[in-house]
Design an enzyme around this catalytic site. Structure first.
Site, PDB file in Angstrom:
ATOM      1  N   GLY A 162      68.532  47.183  21.414  1.00  0.00           N
ATOM      2  CA  GLY A 162      69.898  47.458  21.636  1.00  0.00           C
ATOM      3  C   GLY A 162      70.472  47.985  22.956  1.00  0.00           C
ATOM      4  O   GLY A 162      71.570  48.308  23.105  1.00  0.00           O
TER       5      GLY A 162
ATOM      6  N   ARG B 131      78.375  32.163  21.319  1.00  0.00           N
ATOM      7  CA  ARG B 131      78.837  33.727  21.509  1.00  0.00           C
ATOM      8  C   ARG B 131      80.323  34.202  21.444  1.00  0.00           C
ATOM      9  O   ARG B 131      80.945  35.020  21.266  1.00  0.00           O
ATOM     10  CB  ARG B 131      78.084  34.502  22.429  1.00  0.00           C
ATOM     11  CG  ARG B 131      76.551  34.599  22.026  1.00  0.00           C
ATOM     12  CD  ARG B 131      75.472  35.473  22.807  1.00  0.00           C
ATOM     13  NE  ARG B 131      76.125  37.111  22.656  1.00  0.00           N
ATOM     14  CZ  ARG B 131      76.769  37.701  23.438  1.00  0.00           C
ATOM     15  NH1 ARG B 131      77.139  37.319  24.550  1.00  0.00           N
ATOM     16  NH2 ARG B 131      76.727  39.041  23.223  1.00  0.00           N
TER      17      ARG B 131
ATOM     18  N   CYS C  42      84.630  19.641  18.834  1.00  0.00           N
ATOM     19  CA  CYS C  42      85.984  19.212  18.257  1.00  0.00           C
ATOM     20  C   CYS C  42      86.160  20.710  17.364  1.00  0.00           C
ATOM     21  O   CYS C  42      86.170  20.578  16.259  1.00  0.00           O
ATOM     22  CB  CYS C  42      85.850  18.301  17.408  1.00  0.00           C
ATOM     23  SG  CYS C  42      86.042  16.658  18.190  1.00  0.00           S
TER      24      CYS C  42
END
Ligand SMILES: *Cc1c(COP(=O)(O)O)cnc(C)c1O
Length: 434
Positions: free
Chosen positions: A250, A332, A363
């Site tokens: 992390g 993301r 699309c």
């Protein structure tokens, strides 16, 4: 010129460089869209962590590369060569690691819902350790280990009550998580008792992971202390000696100027001090420690290169710069509204005066790579490099709209090689049976 990534440069031709290679030349050679990693930079990131364990914790630990950040055979090779273990979360990741020749005993298997088949595959492959999430999983592991007459090494995933997904961290809460067993509710004790009653598993350690893209030491220190207290409690309550403590990953990286990462070794320095002090205070042995960096190993070493197909100016509304990739190679933004920086490959240091939105070709209106970024004038045919895309881009890529996934190129000392080749249209239909 300072980029958000340290490994970029500008050559005499005025073009962006990575790993000593001219990005424009790589784009010509491999076409776009294209992922490029600076291999030396990845290895440097690995070493920062590995060396920190030696320096601050007498080498009594192992760094696991959290391979979900970027999983391909070559990344497992790099992790192996740099003396790391790996953390995997699926049969597919384990398969890739083993196919790369990764030593099974250094593979840790995570996940909140490992399937029976995945567990069986992992047991048969003799992987090093299961990070157990729940009682149902323990039942399956115990049964399968018994079937193969093996004793399986496990750690238990504990939710320590520290949530650090944001800049601030919260001390309580996090009971609402699909991962692990919470300390506060007694679930952790129950899971421990359940594990101790199983014949074919050996409880070696505890695991926790408090979030991602964290820029502060305090939540890790707090967590280390909580976990050490729990190790001491398990010793008192059940007489069980916990030998390994896994503090997860992390560690934050710089995506944009707003991000303020700290040197990675500082995390290990800080938690080492906490663990040593807690061990002395509590009268327990210093555990073997594990840390699981993913993003921070690969994100700051990778870029994605696109070609601009069209620039659509909607007066008084927005200017869309449309590129030949998008949510298929970088989901993301659509997942978390992530922010990125980008530069023009042929003018990386040009003045940025125009606010644009870099959009993909799928699309889907949400198919955006970067919303509202200041860029120099961008024209059709320009090459754009989106920065710090080495993590959670290729590994999260999809074939949405049946767009082939881009290749992953490793650049090092002015040379390049293909780690993962570009998918073809044949690849796209390979599983279509009728
Ligand atoms: C995702 C994850 C990691 C890696 O996190 P990064 O933010 O990429 O460093 C480590 N451990 C576990 C259990 C994870 O789920």
């Amino acid at each position: 010129m300072e980029f958000v990534m340290k490994c970029l440069g500008i050559n005499e031709a005025g073009n962006l460089t990575i790993g000593g290679c001219d990005v424009k030349e790589l784009a010509k050679q491999y076409k776009t869209p294209l992922y490029i990693m600076d291999e030396s930079d990845v290895r440097k990131n690995c070493r920062t962590y590995v060396d920190a364990i030696d320096k601050y914790y007498d080498g009594n630990g192992l760094i696991l590369y959290a391979s979900k950040a970027l999983s391909c055979k070559y990344m497992y090779k790099i992790a192996m060569e740099e003396g790391m273990g790996v953390d995997t979360v699926s049969g597919g990741e384990i398969y890739t690691a083993l196919a790369a020749g990764f030593p099974a005993e250094k593979i840790y298997f995570h996940g909140n819902n490992k399937t029976y088949d995945e567990i069986e595959y992992a047991v048969k492959s003799n992987i090093g350790c299961f990070v157990v999430d729940n009682e149902d999983e323990l039942d399956a592991i115990d049964e399968i280990a018994g079937k193969y007459k093996k004793t399986v090494k496990i750690m238990l995933r504990i939710t320590p009550g520290v949530d650090a997904h944001t800049h601030d961290f919260i001390r309580t809460g996090q009971i609402d998580s699909k991962f692990g067993a919470a300390l506060e509710t007694g679930a952790a004790d129950k899971l421990t008792e359940y594990a101790l009653a199983k014949k074919n598993v050996e409880l070696k350690g505890l695991h926790c992971h408090i979030g991602s893209q964290i820029f502060e030491l305090a939540p890790f220190c707090e967590t280390a202390e909580i976990m050490m207290n729990y190790i001491a409690k398990l010793d008192r309550k059940y007489g069980v000696v916990i030998e390994e403590l896994n503090l997860g990953g992390g560690f934050g990286i710089k995506y944009t100027e707003k991000d303020t990462p700290i040197d990675y070794d500082k995390f290990i320095e800080a938690v080492s001090a906490v663990i040593k002090k807690s061990a002395a205070d509590l009268g327990v042995k210093c555990p073997f420690i594990l840390m699981e960096p993913g993003r921070s190993i690969v994100a700051p070493s990778g870029i994605t290169v696109y070609t601009v197909g069209t620039v659509k100016k909607i007066p008084n509304v927005r200017t869309y710069v449309c590129v030949d990739g998008g949510m298929g190679d970088n989901p993301r933004y659509i997942l978390y509204n992530s922010e990125y920086d980008a530069v023009l490959v042929e003018k990386p240091d040009a003045e940025r005066f125009e606010k644009v939105t870099v959009a993909g070709k799928c699309c889907e209106s949400g198919d955006i790579v970067i919303k509202d970024i200041f860029m120099p004038e961008v024209k059709k045919g320009d090459l754009i490099a989106v920065l710090a895309t080495g993590a959670y881009n290729y590994s999260m890529a999809s074939n949405y709209n049946r767009i082939p996934r881009p290749p992953v190129i490793m650049a090092k000392d002015g040379k390049s090689k293909i780690a993962v080749k570009r998918e073809t249209y044949e690849d796209i239909i390979a599983n279509d049976m009728i």
